[in-house]
Scaffold this motif. Structure first.
Motif, short mmCIF file in Angstrom:
data_model
loop_
_atom_site.label_atom_id
_atom_site.label_comp_id
_atom_site.label_asym_id
_atom_site.label_seq_id
_atom_site.Cartn_x
_atom_site.Cartn_y
_atom_site.Cartn_z
N UNK A 1 28.04 36.00 45.12
CA UNK A 1 29.06 34.98 44.86
C UNK A 1 30.25 35.54 44.12
N UNK A 2 29.99 36.43 43.17
CA UNK A 2 31.07 37.06 42.41
C UNK A 2 31.91 37.93 43.34
N UNK B 1 34.00 35.78 45.60
CA UNK B 1 35.09 35.17 44.83
C UNK B 1 36.22 36.16 44.60
N UNK B 2 35.88 37.41 44.31
CA UNK B 2 36.90 38.44 44.12
C UNK B 2 37.70 38.66 45.40
N UNK B 3 37.00 38.76 46.53
CA UNK B 3 37.68 38.97 47.81
C UNK B 3 38.61 37.81 48.11
N UNK B 4 38.13 36.58 47.95
CA UNK B 4 38.97 35.40 48.22
C UNK B 4 40.13 35.35 47.23
N UNK B 5 39.87 35.72 45.98
CA UNK B 5 40.94 35.75 44.99
C UNK B 5 42.07 36.70 45.41
N UNK C 1 43.43 39.26 35.16
CA UNK C 1 42.87 38.10 34.47
C UNK C 1 41.46 38.35 33.97
N UNK C 2 40.71 39.16 34.70
CA UNK C 2 39.35 39.49 34.28
C UNK C 2 39.37 40.32 33.00
N UNK D 1 25.12 27.92 40.46
CA UNK D 1 25.66 28.99 39.62
C UNK D 1 26.81 29.69 40.35
N UNK D 2 26.62 29.97 41.64
CA UNK D 2 27.67 30.63 42.41
C UNK D 2 28.92 29.79 42.54
N UNK D 3 28.77 28.49 42.69
CA UNK D 3 29.94 27.61 42.77
C UNK D 3 30.72 27.69 41.46
N UNK D 4 30.02 27.61 40.33
CA UNK D 4 30.70 27.70 39.04
C UNK D 4 31.37 29.04 38.83
N UNK D 5 30.67 30.13 39.19
CA UNK D 5 31.25 31.48 39.05
C UNK D 5 32.49 31.62 39.92
N UNK D 6 32.46 31.02 41.12
CA UNK D 6 33.61 31.06 42.01
C UNK D 6 34.82 30.40 41.34
#
Length: 191
Positions: free
Chosen positions: A5-6, A9-13, A22-23, A164-169
């Motif tokens: 998920x992380x 999220x990075x790829x989509x970001x 930002x990280x 958890x993955x939704x929140x991390x996203x």
């Protein structure tokens, strides 16, 4: 699953024009706790078959790791996505707590992981996992969702893992896109 998920999220970001800067500016209270909990959990995995006291206390140690993780998430609950991550970890903690400190895993779903994993699961515990039986409490919160091709990795996850993955996203998108947005708004316009 959380690592997947992380990464997603990075790829989509990046596709949305986000930045990794930002990280680097992430501000979390008790931020040192998360890496410490990962190290402790890896140590439990590595030592539970080699050190008798770790084997005897491993269920309790896993629950302590989850409890401290919940505390970390709670004190950072105002961060975007953290209350969602908290909810997912809480679901995983609950099912583990009511089942003696181990995550129940569906043997049927685990078929995607191969015969060796299923055999290890059925003969006892595997890491922090145990097979779902008729005595398992809240089995629907265990690892019951099989992922297989076309998903890149075969694994079995829980409803809590999905949450958890939704929140991390949400959290990673917030970090990546807010920094990129601030950078664009501070770039001087040439005349």
């Amino acid at each position: 699953m959380v690592y997947d998920g992380i990464l997603l999220s990075l790829v989509i970001g990046f596709f949305r024009g986000g930045s990794l800067k930002g990280l680097a500016h992430m501000k979390l209270r008790g931020g040192w706790l998360f890496p410490l909990l990962l190290v402790v959990q890896f140590a439990i995995f590595a030592l539970q078959d080699k050190v008798a006291i770790v084997a005897k206390l491993s269920n309790t140690l896993f629950l302590i790791v989850y409890a401290v993780g919940l505390l970390f998430l709670w004190i950072n609950r105002k961060q975007p996505g953290f209350i969602v991550i908290f909810a997912g970890v809480l679901l995983n903690f609950i099912v583990m707590a009511v089942n003696g400190g181990r995550m129940p895993v569906s043997v049927e779903a685990a078929q995607v992981l191969g015969r060796e994993y299923v055999d290890a699961l059925q003969t006892g515990v595997y890491g922090k996992h145990q097979a779902i039986t008729s005595e398992t409490l809240l089995p629907f919160l265990g690892d019951i969702i099989p992922l297989s091709p076309p998903y890149p990795r075969q694994q079995v996850i829980s409803i809590g893992d999905v949450i958890i993955n939704v929140g991390a996203f949400f959290f990673i998108q917030h970090l990546m896109l807010n920094t990129a947005s601030k950078e664009r708004s501070t770039v001087p316009v040439s005349k």
